[in-house]
Structure formats: structure tokens, C-alpha cells
Design an enzyme around this catalytic site. Structure first.
Site, PDB file in Angstrom:
ATOM      1  N   HIS A 298       0.881  -1.176   0.000  1.00 12.56           N
ATOM      2  CA  HIS A 298       0.000   0.000   0.000  1.00 12.56           C
ATOM      3  C   HIS A 298       0.918   1.225   0.000  1.00 12.56           C
ATOM      4  CE1 HIS A 298      -3.505   2.366   0.595  1.00 12.56           C
ATOM      5  NE2 HIS A 298      -3.843   2.056   1.841  1.00 12.56           N
TER       6      HIS A 298
ATOM      7  N   HIS B 141      -1.872  -1.975  -9.893  1.00  8.99           N
ATOM      8  CA  HIS B 141      -2.894  -1.416  -9.013  1.00  8.99           C
ATOM      9  C   HIS B 141      -4.132  -2.291  -9.091  1.00  8.99           C
ATOM     10  CE1 HIS B 141      -5.506   1.513  -7.071  1.00  8.99           C
ATOM     11  NE2 HIS B 141      -4.394   2.051  -6.626  1.00  8.99           N
TER      12      HIS B 141
ATOM     13  N   ASP C  79       3.042   5.733  -6.432  1.00  6.43           N
ATOM     14  CA  ASP C  79       4.253   5.597  -5.620  1.00  6.43           C
ATOM     15  C   ASP C  79       5.524   5.511  -6.454  1.00  6.43           C
ATOM     16  OD1 ASP C  79       3.002   5.629  -3.136  1.00  6.43           O
ATOM     17  OD2 ASP C  79       2.357   3.567  -3.397  1.00  6.43           O
TER      18      ASP C  79
END
Ligand code: CMC
Length: 436
Positions: A268, A307, A363
């Protein structure tokens, strides 16, 4: 017009059932009537990791993962990132509409008023080990706020909830900055109410002996944009924790700490820290093909790729790439960018990644910017937690107001023993106590 219903035949009994369909969804509880006998419990759904289950109705954030669309309260993320400040977007996410000038001014003033930490919170943080991970310090300290504000337990009073929401949004950067300075052995810097949200955060992070900290405006704006991009992402892992823990009516500090715990995981929010470790491990552009080959052979994942929802380019990654250019004009180019770009280029041409629709996520590039700004990788997830607090709190409020919601309590399919005969100590066979 086609009927919005689903007809199911149970081949065990030949009985037929007709269930309503609402917004492309059937209610799992409607399946319970499907039984083989009156004693039968009724049909359940099995959906580990919520791959195909809506746990709530929400009007906060919209994502179309196939088309790479993200909107908060109907506004495209690209527009908000370009036109708004983070606190403006926080207001939008929490209250449903963009604030007017007066509302924004009041809101900013109220959040600024709550940036100060109680001295006992500061002392609490001073006792963490010198090398404690900043994210672990943040999670523990947010939980510890519950000891400072015991009235937060009254979650049924909307005014009381709003006060705690303002405190959390105000104090999150202060706790984050304190965790950073603690890890460097530097003293805590008190907030400066003349500065805006991002500038004040930079002040608490980096002020040394100068009488007044002056933030670089490009870096402050970049931080604000990154905060906007990270503010909410509908029912992600930590939002689900926020709703789940909140459904037990725990106070908002303990609930937010639980959500932040989920965020810390490498699958995450913790992925941004892992991306930097991966780029370090790759070392140079030339090593990228070998690294990708290893990944395809099943040795680890490309961190910052893939994702659950986006099966197209993550729109946040596009904005982050643009923001990176602005930051590098001030800080100089982070050499890791070249490795990242090469990794992206090769991966996006590779069948393995194309077939699985694996694109860079938020990210992938954020850590490169944060590092150029001077943050250690251990701080990256902390930087994610500051804005995501807004999303968690909006999800929490929505959950509390939703009359469909109750304490979150999934079912299970029990696969263990039937009732067994108890064995006294002398008759038990050895059992290895392993974790696996
Ligand atoms: N590198 C290589 N292969 C991957 C990756 C990756 N990053 N992500 C998924 N796959 C493969 C996976 O092995 C699987 O292959 P196969 O079908 O052969 O078994 C396939 O793609 C589907 O993956 P999955 O694990 O079933 O997908 P998921 O929806 O359960 O997981 C994810 C989503 C984000 C956890 C996963 O893509 C991942 O671990 N990515 C790396 C960690 C990361 O960057 N996380 C940040 C997510 S975005 C921000 C946030 O949520 O905070």
C-alpha cells in the site's frame, strides 16, 4: 426496457429466485433466502480481498480504473491539482463542495490553530528509540492523541467529531515533522502560524537556527500538489480499515492510527519507500533489463507498478511526473529518475506487463521527488499519511452517517475440525510451533 433483476436457479433444489439489481449490484443478503432446507443457513458469497464486493455507497471519490480517471466530489484530479491548495481540496473532500473565499479563510485559520502539539505528546515522542521508523512513530503518536483528547470518544456528537477532524488535519504535519527530526536527533520546531500548510510543514522539518524559516515556493507548491494527489482514493486498504475500525465506534485517533498502520504496508503506501530501495538495488540504467527479467521469473515485484483498480496509467503518476520536472529545476535532477524512466519504458513495452495491465502507480515517482527534496526513504509513507488523513476522516464521517452500515463483521467458511475429544497433557502428540 430490460428489467433490473437477476434470476437464479438453484440446481440443488430447482427453485428459482429473482433478485433486484441496483447500480450493477446485487445485495449479498438477498442470497440468504436461497436454501436447501429450512434449517440451511442460506447462500453466502466468498470474496477474499474484496475483489468484487462493494462494502458501501460513497459519494466522495470516483475512479474509473480502465480509463485512468480520478475525481474528488466530481472534480477531475488534474483540475484540482492545478487550481487548488491542499486545504481547499480537504474542505471539498470533507464537506462535499469547494469553499468560497470566506469559508476557506475560516477553514485555514481553524486548521492552523490546531497545528500545535500538547507538550506531553512531544515528550511522548522524545522517548522513541533514536532509530525508530518514522511511520511507526506516527502511528503510535496518533493513537496516543486519544489519551490527550478523551472527549473524542463521543463520536455521536457532530460538533465534537468536527473538532477532532480539525485537530487531526492540523497536527498530522507536526507529528510527521517531529518523527523526522527525532530520527535525525534534532530538536522539535514549533509551528509558525504565518505560513501555509505545506510551508509550515517544511518549517517544522528543516528550520535550524534562522529566526524565520522561508520556504522555497516551488517546493512548497510541489508538496501541496502531492498532498492533493494523495488525499483520498475511495475504498483502498487503509480506508477500509478506517471504516471497519470506525464501525466499532472507536474514537477517531485510534481509528486513524489503525488506518495509518494499514498504509505503512509495502503493498500500500509503503510502496514508495520500496521503490527507492529497488532503484538503489538496480543501480544503473544498464541493469534494468536484467531486473525486469528477474521480476518476470517470479523473483519479487516491480515496486510502484500495478494497481487493484487502475488497469491504465494512474492519473496521479502523470501529474507527479510533471511536478518532478518543477522540483528538479530547484533541487537538481535526481539521478534515480533515469533508472525509473528506463524501467517504465521497458516495462510498458513488455508483454508480461502489457498482458497484466501493469502501469506505474502514484508511488513510482513520488519517492524520487521526495528524495530530491531531501527526505529519507523512511519518511515517504509518513508524507502519504498526512493528506490521506483527510480521506480517511471523510470516509469515516460518511460511514457513521450511513444508515445501511453496522459494525463490520464478515462471515467465514469454517474449514477446521468438527468437535474433538479433549486430550489430557500426557496424551498429546508433539506439534511444531512454526509461523508458516
Ligand atoms: N510487478 C510484477 N508483477 C506484478 C506486479 C508488480 N508490481 N503487480 C502485480 N503483478 C502481477 C502478479 O504477480 C499477478 O500475476 P499472475 O497473474 O501471473 O499471478 C498479476 O500481476 C495480478 O496481480 P495481483 O497481485 O493479483 O493484483 P492485486 O490487485 O492483488 O495487487 C498491487 C495490486 C498494487 C498490490 C500489486 O500490483 C503490487 O503488489 N504492486 C507493487 C506494490 C505497489 O506498488 N503498491 C502501491 C499501490 S498504489 C498506492 C497505494 O495503494 O497505496
Amino acid at each position: 426496457m430490460a428489467q433490473e433483476t437477476l434470476t437464479i436457479t438453484d440446481n440443488r433444489t430447482q427453485q428459482t429466485y429473482t433478485l433486484p439489481i441496483d447500480k450493477g449490484t446485487v445485495r449479498a443478503m438477498d442470497l440468504r433466502q436461497i436454501k436447501t432446507s429450512p434449517e440451511d443457513f442460506g447462500l453466502m458469497t466468498y470474496d477474499p480481498a474484496f475483489m468484487n464486493t462493494a462494502s458501501c455507497r460513497s459519494n466522495i471519490t470516483f475512479i474509473d480504473g480502465d480509463r485512468g480517471i480520478l475525481r474528488y466530489r466530481g472534480y477531475p484530479i488534474e483540475v484540482l491539482a492545478e487550481q487548488c491548495t491542499f486545504l481547499e481540496v480537504a474542505y471539498l473532500i470533507l464537506f462535499g463542495d469547494l469553499p468560497n473565499e470566506v469559508e476557506l479563510k475560516t477553514w485555514v485559520k481553524e486548521i492552523t490553530h490546531h497545528t500545535m502539539l500538547h507538550e506531553s505528546t512531544k515528550k511522548f515522542m522524545e522517548h522513541f528509540r533514536y532509530d525508530a521508523h518514522p511511520m511507526a512513530m506516527l502511528v503510535s503518536t496518533v493513537a496516543a492523541l486519544s489519551t490527550i483528547y478523551p472527549e473524542a470518544r463521543d463520536i455521536h456528537d457532530p460538533d465534537n467529531r468536527l473538532l477532532q477532524i480539525k485537530r487531526l488535519i492540523g497536527k498530522m504535519p507536526s507529528i510527521a515533522a517531529m518523527s523526522y527530526r527525532h530520527s535525525l536527533g534534532f530538536p522539535y520546531v514549533y509551528p509558525d502560524n504565518d505560513l501555509n500548510y505545506s510551508e509550515n510543514f517544511m518549517n517544522m522539518l528543516w528550520k535550524m537556527v534562522e529566526p524565520k524559516y522561508v520556504a522555497n515556493s516551488v517546493l512548497a507548491r510541489a508538496l501541496d500538489i502531492l498532498f492533493i494527489l494523495h488525499a483520498d482514493h475511495e475504498q483502498n486498504c487503509s480506508a477500509n480499515v478506517m471504516r471497519s475500525v470506525g464501525s466499532a465506534q472507536a474514537d477517531p485517533y485510534l481509528t486513524t492510527a489503525a488506518a495509518a498502520g494499514a498504509l505503512s504496508g509495502p503493498l500500500h503506501g509503503g510502496a514508495n519507500e520500496e521503490v527507492l530501495k529497488m532503484l538503489d538495488e538496480i543501480g544503473s540504467k544498464e541493469n534494468v533489463p536484467a531486473y525486469i527479467k528477474r521480476t518476470k521469473e517470479g523473483h519479487g515485484k516491480l515496486m510502484g507498478f500495478g494497481h487493484r483498480i487502475y488497469k491504465n496509467y494512474d492519473p496521479r503518476a502523470t501529474i507527479i511526473k510533471w511536478t518532478a520536472e518543477q522540483v528538479f529545476k530547484v533541487t537538481g535532477r535526481n539521478p534515480k529518475l533515469d533508472i525509473a524512466l528506463e524501467l517504465e519504458r521497458i516495462a510498458l513495452e513488455d508483454d508480461y506487463f502489457i498482458k497484466r495491465k501493469l502501469y506505474p502507480n502514484v508511488d513510482f515517482y513520488s519517492g524520487i521527488i521526495y528524495q530530491a527534496m531531501g527526505f529519507k526513504p523512511e519518511m515517504f509513507t509518513v508524507l502519504f499519511a498526512i493528506p490521506r488523513t483527510v480521506g480517511w476522516l471523510a470516509q469515516w464521517q460518511e460511514m457513521l452517517a450511513d444508515t445501511d452500515q453496522k459494525i463490520a463483521r464478515p462471515r467465514q467458511i469454517y474449514t477446521g475440525h468438527e468437535v474433538r475429544e479433549f486430550l489430557p497433557m500426557g496424551k498429546r502428540a508433539p506439534v511444531a510451533a512454526t509461523a508458516g
